[in-house]
Scaffold this motif. Structure first.
Motif, PDB file in Angstrom:
ATOM      1  N   SER A  57       1.129  -1.271   0.072  1.00 47.59           N
ATOM      2  CA  SER A  57       0.013   0.043   0.137  1.00 47.59           C
ATOM      3  C   SER A  57       1.062   1.119  -0.136  1.00 47.59           C
ATOM      4  N   LEU A 383      -9.354  -1.479 -11.613  1.00 45.56           N
ATOM      5  CA  LEU A 383      -9.877  -1.021 -10.460  1.00 45.56           C
ATOM      6  C   LEU A 383     -10.343   0.097 -10.288  1.00 45.56           C
ATOM      7  N   ASP A 384      -9.627   1.300 -11.426  1.00 44.92           N
ATOM      8  CA  ASP A 384     -10.014   2.604 -11.406  1.00 44.92           C
ATOM      9  C   ASP A 384      -9.412   3.023 -12.686  1.00 44.92           C
ATOM     10  N   CYS A 411       1.890   1.575  -4.800  1.00 47.36           N
ATOM     11  CA  CYS A 411       1.457   2.819  -4.548  1.00 47.36           C
ATOM     12  C   CYS A 411       1.970   3.751  -5.784  1.00 47.36           C
ATOM     13  N   PHE A 436      -2.590   6.905  -5.728  1.00 41.99           N
ATOM     14  CA  PHE A 436      -3.476   5.879  -5.949  1.00 41.99           C
ATOM     15  C   PHE A 436      -2.933   4.620  -4.856  1.00 41.99           C
ATOM     16  N   ASP A 437      -3.615   3.996  -4.284  1.00 44.03           N
ATOM     17  CA  ASP A 437      -3.283   3.149  -3.203  1.00 44.03           C
ATOM     18  C   ASP A 437      -4.104   1.747  -3.782  1.00 44.03           C
ATOM     19  N   SER A 440      -6.294  -0.334  -1.114  1.00 41.15           N
ATOM     20  CA  SER A 440      -7.540   0.238  -0.865  1.00 41.15           C
ATOM     21  C   SER A 440      -8.191   0.462  -2.108  1.00 41.15           C
ATOM     22  N   SER A 441      -7.632   0.490  -3.377  1.00 43.83           N
ATOM     23  CA  SER A 441      -8.072   0.932  -4.730  1.00 43.83           C
ATOM     24  C   SER A 441      -8.681   2.368  -4.498  1.00 43.83           C
ATOM     25  N   GLU A 442      -8.254   3.023  -3.586  1.00 45.83           N
ATOM     26  CA  GLU A 442      -8.618   4.660  -3.541  1.00 45.83           C
ATOM     27  C   GLU A 442      -7.516   5.652  -3.996  1.00 45.83           C
ATOM     28  N   ALA A 443      -8.080   6.594  -4.443  1.00 44.90           N
ATOM     29  CA  ALA A 443      -7.235   7.675  -4.926  1.00 44.90           C
ATOM     30  C   ALA A 443      -7.414   8.860  -3.838  1.00 44.90           C
ATOM     31  N   SER A 444      -6.329   9.377  -3.752  1.00 43.11           N
ATOM     32  CA  SER A 444      -6.406  10.888  -2.874  1.00 43.11           C
ATOM     33  C   SER A 444      -5.584  11.908  -3.492  1.00 43.11           C
TER      34      SER A 444
END
Length: 464
Positions: A57, A383-384, A411, A436-437, A440-444
């Protein structure tokens, strides 16, 4: 005003290191046999389920960012720490930024008024150190297994091996490996009269490399020297030269040689669409031809550290990536198609693979490089997908340091415009730094700003 197309430039992105795969499924318990009591469990030795594997991650990841007047460390929460500062009137230009293993070497030219100084900066997990300051323009920095070498550009070179610095009176063409560096007797590696030899940097002993035929393909990567000759391919190492028969069947020139990031795979293309993949360690050769893929496919071939091949296929205004795990014999699509219609000279999907993680960058090439969108894929599934709106990466240098992937592949960070812009030089061109992680498949978003005030577009993950 939209950009116009003037230059033809080449992509230079490489593959990434492996990431552990997802845990396999639990094994099935055998049914009791008739001659055993039903209340007595049957033992199944060596069939215990594997322990869960934690997906890499962004936790603990840190970045190095080059700004016009400084070099910063960037943390996952967006905060920064100044590591080097050169004054408000300074302007930094990244000449090269090489990575191998847990070492990075950054070559940075800083201009302050009419004064210019080039610094060679070594980056490790323990921090950064300026190891050389040059008034000449270095012709290259080469990383090897034991350190790195600097071609100072004036006929001298500096070899830093295990922290020991030595000077060499020659043009260096490789990083140190087993106490040796590859040197040449001329400025230009492509001079038909150039001669190469391996030099023991501590004893001064020399061993000539077999002379290639004129205008042969020569490729140096991480202490291994490849060249074509009349009787095939030669792999030259400090203590041996290996001839691989004739891996280039048929007529036609060879071009486009490159290696995987870990330098264990060499591939090159021959006229007529014939590709050759060489396993450097085992010295095995795999040859295949790419058909026209319905009349429209990219000739760019990418090799991951595990030997998996990737190309991109374009048809009807869309492109998708195809991968092969059997050395080009069969291909299967990964991810999802992305827009291939552009106003530039060419378009490409560039894959960067880490184990089961893959980052697909949709790039348009015109007067510079433009990052249009990024797709994040794991186990072949998307994933995204995040648009970058033709983010201008700073000129004809490739996207290199406008997007970076951590060494464990978990990452990714990249710059992007927040919306379509009329011009990358417009004061309204807002941008943001996105992380992008994969776990977690989430971007910040780490930071937002304007291109002129904040963005220099050059960043990499620090070793961890």
């Amino acid at each position: 005003m939209k950009k116009n197309v003037f230059w033809i430039v080449s992509l230079g992105l490489v593959g990434c290191v492996d990431l552990e795969k997802e845990p396999s499924s639990w094994s099935q318990i055998e049914e009791p046999t008739p001659n055993l009591p039903v209340n007595e469990p049957v033992q199944t030795p060596n069939e215990t389920p594997p322990a869960p594997v934690e997906v890499a991650s962004c936790t603990g990841a840190e970045l190095l960012e080059v700004r016009p007047d400084s070099v910063l460390k960037v943390f996952p929460d967006g905060s920064t720490q100044t590591l080097l500062s050169f004054g408000e009137e300074s302007q930094n230009y990244v000449n090269s930024w090489e990575s191998y293993g847990d070492t990075q070497v950054l070559v940075l030219s800083t201009y302050s008024g009419e004064e210019a100084l080039t610094r060679v900066i070594q980056v490790t997990g323990g921090g950064i150190e300026v190891v050389a300051e040059l008034e000449t323009y270095p012709r290259g920095v080469h990383l090897g297994e034991d350190g790195f070498s600097i071609d100072n550009g004036d006929g001298s070179s500096t070899v830093i091996e295990a922290g020991v610095r030595r000077s060499v009176s020659a043009y260096v063409s490789s990083g140190p490996i087993d106490g040796h560096v590859l040197v040449r007797d001329r400025v230009d590696e492509w001079d038909p009269q150039v001669k190469f030899k391996w030099l023991n940097v501590s004893t001064g002993a020399e061993r000539p490399v077999p002379e290639p035929r004129p205008y042969s393909l020569k490729h140096v990567k991480g202490g291994v020297f490849f060249q074509t000759s009349d009787d095939g391919l030669i792999i030259s190492r400090p203590n041996e030269d290996v001839r691989l028969g004739s891996p280039t069947q048929g007529e036609g020139d060879i071009y486009g040689a490159t290696t995987s990031q870990n330098r264990e795979w060499l591939h090159f293309q021959q006229e007529g669409g014939v590709y050759t993949l060489v396993d450097v360690k085992s010295e095995q050769i795999h040859r295949f031809a790419l058909e026209d893929f319905n009349g429209n496919w990219s000739r760019e071939l990418f090799v991951a550290d595990d030997g998996e091949l990737s190309i991109n296929v374009t048809a009807d205004g869309m492109s998708h990536a195809e991968v092969s795990s059997d050395f080009g014999q069969t291909w299967e699509p990964v991810g999802a198609p992305m827009n291939a219609e552009h106003e530039g000279f060419m378009h490409s999907l560039v894959p960067q693979k880490n184990g089961e993680n893959m980052v697909l960058t949709n790039i348009w090439v015109g007067y510079g490089y433009y990052l249009n969108e990024i797709q994040f894929v794991r186990d072949g599934e998307v994933l995204d997908q995040i648009p970058a709106y033709e983010f201008y990466t700073g000129g004809a240098y490739g996207i290199s340091d406008a997007l970076s992937i951590s060494d464990d592949g978990g990452c990714v960070v990249f710059w992007r415009y927040t919306e379509p812009v009329p011009s990358p030089f417009s004061p309204e061109a807002r941008h943001e730094l996105v992380m992008f992680d994969f776990a977690s498949s989430e971007a910040s978003v780490l930071r937002t700003g304007t291109v002129f005030q904040q963005h220099s577009g050059r960043l990499k993950f620090l070793p961890r």
